[in-house]
Design a protein around this motif. Structure first.
Motif, PDB file in Angstrom:
ATOM      1  N   ALA A 186       0.814  -1.213   0.000  1.00  0.00           N
ATOM      2  CA  ALA A 186       0.000   0.000   0.000  1.00  0.00           C
ATOM      3  C   ALA A 186       0.848   1.264   0.000  1.00  0.00           C
ATOM      4  N   GLU A 187       2.130   1.136   0.286  1.00  0.00           N
ATOM      5  CA  GLU A 187       3.035   2.295   0.285  1.00  0.00           C
ATOM      6  C   GLU A 187       3.683   2.541  -1.079  1.00  0.00           C
ATOM      7  N   THR A 188       3.430   1.669  -2.038  1.00  0.00           N
ATOM      8  CA  THR A 188       4.162   1.714  -3.312  1.00  0.00           C
ATOM      9  C   THR A 188       3.962   3.036  -4.039  1.00  0.00           C
ATOM     10  N   ARG A 189       2.735   3.463  -4.187  1.00  0.00           N
ATOM     11  CA  ARG A 189       2.472   4.698  -4.934  1.00  0.00           C
ATOM     12  C   ARG A 189       3.192   5.899  -4.306  1.00  0.00           C
ATOM     13  N   GLY A 190       3.059   6.035  -3.000  1.00  0.00           N
ATOM     14  CA  GLY A 190       3.706   7.158  -2.324  1.00  0.00           C
ATOM     15  C   GLY A 190       5.218   7.145  -2.492  1.00  0.00           C
ATOM     16  N   LEU A 191       5.803   5.954  -2.434  1.00  0.00           N
ATOM     17  CA  LEU A 191       7.245   5.828  -2.627  1.00  0.00           C
ATOM     18  C   LEU A 191       7.638   6.249  -4.036  1.00  0.00           C
ATOM     19  N   LEU A 192       6.885   5.789  -5.026  1.00  0.00           N
ATOM     20  CA  LEU A 192       7.193   6.141  -6.413  1.00  0.00           C
ATOM     21  C   LEU A 192       7.099   7.651  -6.621  1.00  0.00           C
ATOM     22  N   VAL A 193       6.075   8.269  -6.053  1.00  0.00           N
ATOM     23  CA  VAL A 193       5.914   9.720  -6.195  1.00  0.00           C
ATOM     24  C   VAL A 193       7.124  10.450  -5.643  1.00  0.00           C
ATOM     25  N   ARG A 194       7.584  10.071  -4.466  1.00  0.00           N
ATOM     26  CA  ARG A 194       8.714  10.768  -3.844  1.00  0.00           C
ATOM     27  C   ARG A 194      10.004  10.558  -4.630  1.00  0.00           C
ATOM     28  N   LEU A 195      10.204   9.358  -5.145  1.00  0.00           N
ATOM     29  CA  LEU A 195      11.424   9.091  -5.912  1.00  0.00           C
ATOM     30  C   LEU A 195      11.434   9.862  -7.229  1.00  0.00           C
ATOM     31  N   VAL A 196      10.295   9.890  -7.921  1.00  0.00           N
ATOM     32  CA  VAL A 196      10.236  10.635  -9.181  1.00  0.00           C
ATOM     33  C   VAL A 196      10.397  12.127  -8.919  1.00  0.00           C
ATOM     34  N   ASP A 197       9.814  12.629  -7.842  1.00  0.00           N
ATOM     35  CA  ASP A 197      10.004  14.038  -7.491  1.00  0.00           C
ATOM     36  C   ASP A 197      11.471  14.348  -7.225  1.00  0.00           C
ATOM     37  N   ALA A 198      12.154  13.444  -6.547  1.00  0.00           N
ATOM     38  CA  ALA A 198      13.572  13.657  -6.252  1.00  0.00           C
ATOM     39  C   ALA A 198      14.406  13.662  -7.525  1.00  0.00           C
ATOM     40  N   ALA A 199      14.030  12.807  -8.480  1.00  0.00           N
ATOM     41  CA  ALA A 199      14.798  12.728  -9.725  1.00  0.00           C
ATOM     42  C   ALA A 199      14.550  13.941 -10.611  1.00  0.00           C
ATOM     43  N   ALA A 200      13.325  14.491 -10.537  1.00  0.00           N
ATOM     44  CA  ALA A 200      12.978  15.649 -11.376  1.00  0.00           C
ATOM     45  C   ALA A 200      13.007  16.906 -10.508  1.00  0.00           C
ATOM     46  N   ARG A 201      14.187  17.311 -10.135  1.00  0.00           N
ATOM     47  CA  ARG A 201      14.322  18.416  -9.180  1.00  0.00           C
ATOM     48  C   ARG A 201      13.740  19.723  -9.713  1.00  0.00           C
ATOM     49  N   ASP A 202      13.841  19.945 -11.035  1.00  0.00           N
ATOM     50  CA  ASP A 202      13.298  21.172 -11.622  1.00  0.00           C
ATOM     51  C   ASP A 202      11.871  20.987 -12.110  1.00  0.00           C
TER      52      ASP A 202
END
Length: 511
Positions: free
Chosen positions: A482-498
């Motif tokens: 159930a945590e998968t979506r939230g984890l993916l969101v945070r990782l993609v946000d970190a990768a796309a800093r701008d």
């Protein structure tokens, strides 16, 4: 108010280029279930946004036809094209006109296309090309020709690969040069009316290969099974599907919603031998109504899809256990490698969901060129400039799992597993039978031997469980599904800093 003669002439000439000037031909096309070129454009773009190029061009056949005939029968030399917006964002659109000599490609039509493709390259515009038509047209007499092989359109269109997103739509017969336009595109949308091939009936017959009806050259069922077509649309919705598909390339969406994530905890069955539906998992994790599978009828053991995560487009790679247990086949290697190139070129992060027993094996599999084709997935994964995130759902065995993860567990930006997942160099029971072969052969009683295999496999499962793998620092984490979506969101946000990931712009393989 008086209208000056030159304006009146312009308006009269423009009227000749509209569908209303040829009602009988339009009616016949509608009766076949088709749309005109202008109707295709109107269905795709925002109302009032189309800026047309080359409206008044006619075929280069003045030696054979009167001016009135050219103006009446060769409107725009069989191709309508220009700039427009889709959802307020700039794009280009071209559509061969099936009402003009079956959508064949004339020399002035090529010149128009080249002009517009140059503008596309200058501005970096996403492009939709309605490709149906009969290929190159003989009979253009005004331009001296011998071979007609010095046409630059195909190279110009192919050269845009990786630089701009390109969607081709095929909703009728599409042969020869028109088929090349479709084949060079990034994504192909087709309908049941489509027949797609490198040569039409005339070329087949002329080559001594017999008489074939146009509809039988490359029908939709063939082209979905062999992977030529990415998305199938209803006959009257091809433009709308192309519009939706183009939307994945036009930037994030502000309006999105997502499902309750708790059902993911029971989405994967216990044990390793039960297949399950992949779609509900993906549709739960990603934004509502955003998961679009590509080439689903080709190599169905591996799912490739576009999806959105809080409005941002991502690429999805996933093993489908309903087909050959999710093993990576030669076709799956090709399908996945090309998809990774597409994502990398256009700046889409990739999420890879792993549940595979490994690479497909056996003499039959090797006859498909397995070694080369599956290795393409490893090369494509290792070449990614966009981030990949790995999620092990249940099984991650052998080279197949490594290929799904860009080459190894630590190649992705992060690799996590769901509880109950197992990882290993090969399937655990097979590993037991191989590593303990002599000891097992020494057990004469078959029932006892199989009991021993089950016990040893259970021990291997305990050792290869996700928590133990993470304990040895081979996995980055084991998470509640159930945590998968939230984890993916945070990782993609970190990768796309701008706020946006920039694609590599590298050429995308046609296959």
């Amino acid at each position: 108010m008086d209208i000056r003669p030159e304006l009146l002439e312009l308006l009269a000439r423009r009227a000749l280029t509209e569908d209303a000037a040829r009602p009988e031909a339009v009616e016949r096309l509608h009766a076949r279930g088709g749309r005109t070129a202008r109707e295709n454009v109107a269905a795709l773009v925002d109302p009032g946004s189309f800026v047309e190029y080359g409206r008044f061009v006619t075929a280069a056949q003045s030696d054979r036809r009167s001016d009135d005939d050219l103006l009446d029968r060769t409107v725009a030399d069989g191709i309508v094209g220009g700039l427009a917006t889709v959802d307020g964002r700039s794009c280009a659109v071209l559509s061969y006109d099936y009402l003009v000599m079956a959508g064949t490609q004339g020399m002035r039509g090529h010149a128009k296309t080249d002009r517009l493709l140059d503008v596309v390259a200058r501005l970096g515009l996403p492009t939709v090309f309605f490709a149906s038509g009969g290929g190159g047209r003989p009979g253009d007499t005004d331009i001296p020709l011998v071979s007609a092989l010095d046409v630059t359109t195909f190279a110009a269109w192919a050269r845009l690969s990786g630089r701009v997103p390109r969607v081709a739509v095929v909703d009728d017969n599409c042969f020869a040069g028109n088929a090349v336009v479709a084949g060079c595109a990034d994504l192909v949308v087709a309908t049941s009316r489509a027949s797609l091939g490198m040569g039409g009936p005339a070329m087949i017959s002329g080559g001594g290969l017999g008489e074939v009806a146009a509809a039988d050259v490359g029908p939709l069922d063939v082209m979905t099974a062999n992977g030529v077509v990415d998305v199938v649309a209803d006959d009257d919705e091809a433009a709308e599907v192309a519009r939706d598909l183009l939307g994945y390339f036009l930037g994030p969406r502000e309006d999105w919603s997502a499902a309750d994530q708790t059902p993911l905890r029971d989405a994967v069955p216990e044990g390793e031998r039960r297949a399950y539906e992949l779609a509900p998992i993906l549709e739960t994790i990603f934004d509502d109504d955003s998961v679009l599978p590509l080439r689903p009828g080709f190599a169905p053991e591996l799912c490739t899809a576009l999806a959105r995560l809080e409005g941002r487009t991502v690429g999805v790679l996933a093993n489908d256990t309903r087909h050959v247990a999710g093993a990576v086949t030669a076709d799956a290697g090709d399908k996945a490698a090309r998809f990774l190139q597409l994502c990398d070129a256009h700046g889409f992060p990739v999420v890879s969901f792993v549940d595979t027993p490994g690479m497909m094996v056996g003499p039959e599999a090797e006859r498909t060129g397995l070694v080369r084709h599956t290795s393409r997935l490893l090369v494509a994964g290792a070449s990614l400039q966009v981030p990949m995130i790995g999620v092990v759902l249940r099984r991650a065995y052998g080279l197949g799992a490594q290929a799904m993860l860009g080459g190894g567990l630590h190649e992705p930006l992060m690799t996590v597993a769901w509880p109950g997942a197992h990882l290993g160099a090969m399937g655990l029971e097979g590993a037991v039978r191989l590593s303990m072969r002599k000891e097992l052969e020494a057990i004469e009683d078959e029932a006892e031997r199989e009991r021993t295999v089950r016990e040893l496999t259970a021990l291997a499962q305990a050792h290869s469980g996700a928590l133990n793998v993470a304990r040895h620092a081979e996995l980055d984490d084991v998470i509640d599904p159930a945590e998968t979506r939230g984890l993916l969101v945070r990782l993609v946000d970190a990768a796309a800093r701008d706020g946006r990931l920039v694609g590599s712009g590298r050429t995308v393989d046609t296959w």
